[in-house]
Enzyme design. Structure first.
Site, short mmCIF file in Angstrom:
data_model
loop_
_atom_site.label_atom_id
_atom_site.label_comp_id
_atom_site.label_asym_id
_atom_site.label_seq_id
_atom_site.Cartn_x
_atom_site.Cartn_y
_atom_site.Cartn_z
N LYS A 51 0.87 -1.18 0.00
CA LYS A 51 0.00 0.00 0.00
C LYS A 51 0.90 1.23 0.00
O LYS A 51 2.07 1.15 0.44
CB LYS A 51 -0.86 0.00 1.27
CG LYS A 51 -2.13 0.81 1.16
CD LYS A 51 -3.29 0.02 0.59
CE LYS A 51 -4.53 0.90 0.46
NZ LYS A 51 -5.67 0.16 -0.03
N GLY A 69 -22.04 1.08 -2.47
CA GLY A 69 -23.35 0.85 -1.84
C GLY A 69 -24.51 1.09 -2.79
O GLY A 69 -25.51 0.35 -2.75
N GLY A 116 -24.63 3.58 3.64
CA GLY A 116 -23.61 4.18 2.77
C GLY A 116 -23.89 3.78 1.33
O GLY A 116 -23.70 2.63 0.96
N VAL A 117 -24.40 4.73 0.53
CA VAL A 117 -24.74 4.39 -0.86
C VAL A 117 -23.91 5.25 -1.82
O VAL A 117 -24.43 5.96 -2.67
CB VAL A 117 -26.27 4.51 -1.14
CG1 VAL A 117 -26.99 3.40 -0.40
CG2 VAL A 117 -26.82 5.87 -0.73
N GLY A 118 -22.59 5.15 -1.65
CA GLY A 118 -21.67 5.81 -2.58
C GLY A 118 -21.43 4.91 -3.78
O GLY A 118 -22.35 4.25 -4.26
N LYS A 119 -20.18 4.85 -4.22
CA LYS A 119 -19.88 4.12 -5.47
C LYS A 119 -20.24 2.64 -5.34
O LYS A 119 -20.80 2.05 -6.25
CB LYS A 119 -18.39 4.27 -5.81
CG LYS A 119 -18.01 5.70 -6.21
CD LYS A 119 -16.65 5.77 -6.85
CE LYS A 119 -15.50 5.47 -5.90
NZ LYS A 119 -15.23 6.53 -4.92
#
Ligand code: NAD
Length: 375
Positions: free
Chosen positions: A91, A196, A191-194
């Site tokens: 990372k 969700g 959480g309904v971003g990319k």
């Protein structure tokens, strides 16, 4: 090596941290011309070159940045290992505000830093970096993944991650109710971003009874209009009665405070690091809640990216077919938890350890490729 800090007076705590996380290598750079300050942590290359995203954010201290990159790199080792990728954990973090610092010269300096690692670390998009950044970095170094599909890359990993969450929910349903169907199952997505938002769309298409929450009311309102899913208050989403609670926003949502309030039979979501502490896996088991380990549920993105590295490059259909292995991996983890008399988080960790030990002790050349299809 130009641009690489050489500090003989390094804080002993940093070396202790590297030891505690059992990382192979940590490399830092500071470039005064562009303001770039970045760290790459290579946790393990036992299974192959390390692969993980570049996180770009204003850490409060270098120490915090090192802690974060080491923790994230170790998590990538586990994710690749249990999901069958012949890749190691790595990372990177860039310290600073992306809006203030991002420029072509800045990214070029970062690309050269990654390039100097000679392929031991392959980078990708993460919080604070974009697909456009990856496209630009690919003009500086070949050690970049997740570029646009027009450049031969696998593009945005989020749709693949969402499909992986769905495969995971099918495994959970099979385990709990003896049938993978989600029809009629009550699922709360927080959480309904990319990721969700795609999970909600897939669930609605499979006729689940979907509720969802997000701190951005405009986003959740538009999604409710287009899918018919109902909206719940994000502050209490975890305590809504349902079959599956799906955290798809922040980490540390499962804690000593929140777990007693859960009213679900299973937790299965994309958010990274959902457990606040290791003890929370036991707390969930104690409440009879089946926990699908986050680093397996959200592995769709890296399974998709790994397909870029095949000899004949990225194929969308082949990648999508591979996402289905997440279902089998989870069932294997649940079975292992039964056999060991433990919880799924401990069972997943045991499978990771076993794969790494097998690879370390295998004859040279036998480790890579051996388990790609067996997981
Ligand atoms: P995102 O930023 O697009 O979406 C996150 C959403 O969560 C946003 O809409 C935000 O408003 C909402 N949110 C923030 N705080 C909240 C709260 N308290 N309650 C409810 N909603 C809240 O991020 P994403 O790419 O969709 O990723 C979601 C999670 O999945 C993250 O934890 C991420 O690390 C993890 N993940 C994502 C991917 C991927 O491919 N994008 C892969 C692996 C893991």
């Amino acid at each position: 090596m130009p641009g690489v800090a050489e500090d003989n007076d390094v804080d002993a705590r940093l070396l202790d941290l590297i030891g505690e996380h059992e990382a192979e290598q940590v490399v830092m750079t500071a470039d005064p011309d562009t303001g770039l300050r970045a760290i790459v942590a290579i946790h393990s290359t036992v299974l192959g070159p390390s692969l993980g995203g570049t996180r770009f954010r204003p850490y409060s201290s270098e120490y915090d940045a090192v802690c974060d990159v080491l923790r994230l790199a170790r998590g990538m080792t586990a994710k690749h290992a249990v999901c069958g990728n012949d890749l190691g954990g790595g990372k990177a973090v860039i310290i600073g505000d992306p809006r203030a610092l991002r420029s072509e010269d800045f990214l070029r300096a970062y690309g050269r830093f990654v390039d100097r690692l000679g392929g031991r670390y392959l980078t990708a998009e993460d919080v604070g970096t974009t697909q456009a950044d990856m496209d630009f970095l690919s003009t500086v170094t070949p050690y970049v993944t997740g570029t646009s599909e027009t450049l031969g890359g696998s593009g945005d990993p989020s749709p693949a991650t969402a499909v992986g969450v769905l495969h995971s929910m099918h495994a959970v349903a099979e385990r709990l109710w003896g049938d993978p169907s989600l029809e009629g199952r009550a699922v709360v997505v927080s959480g309904v971003g990319k990721v969700g938002s795609d999970v909600v769309r897939h669930l609605c298409a499979e006729r689940a009874a979907v509720s969802m929450a997000d701190v951005r009311s405009d986003v959740v309102g538009a999604l409710a209009d287009s899918t018919g899913a109902t909206i719940v208050d994000p502050a209490i989403a975890h305590s809504v009665a349902c079959d599956i609670f799906s955290p798809c926003a922040l980490g540390a949502v499962l804690s000593a405070r929140s777990i007693p309030e859960l009213r679900c039979q299973a937790v299965c979501g994309s958010a990274n690091n959902q457990l606040d502490t290791d003890e929370d896996a036991e707390r969930l088991a104690g409440r009879g809640v089946l926990y699908a380990p986050d680093y397996i549920v959200n592995a769709g993105g890296v399974l998709n990216i790994a397909e870029e590295l095949g000899a004949d490059g990225y194929h969308h259909d082949r990648a999508w077919a591979r996402l289905a292995t997440i279902h089998d991996t989870l069932l294997r983890v649940f079975a292992r938890a039964d056999a060991d008399g433990t919880h799924p988080a401990a069972a997943a960790d045991a499978l990771v350890r076993e794969r790494l030990v097998a690879a370390r002790t295998a004859p040279t050349g036998a480790a890579a490729g051996a388990s790609t299809t067996s997981t």
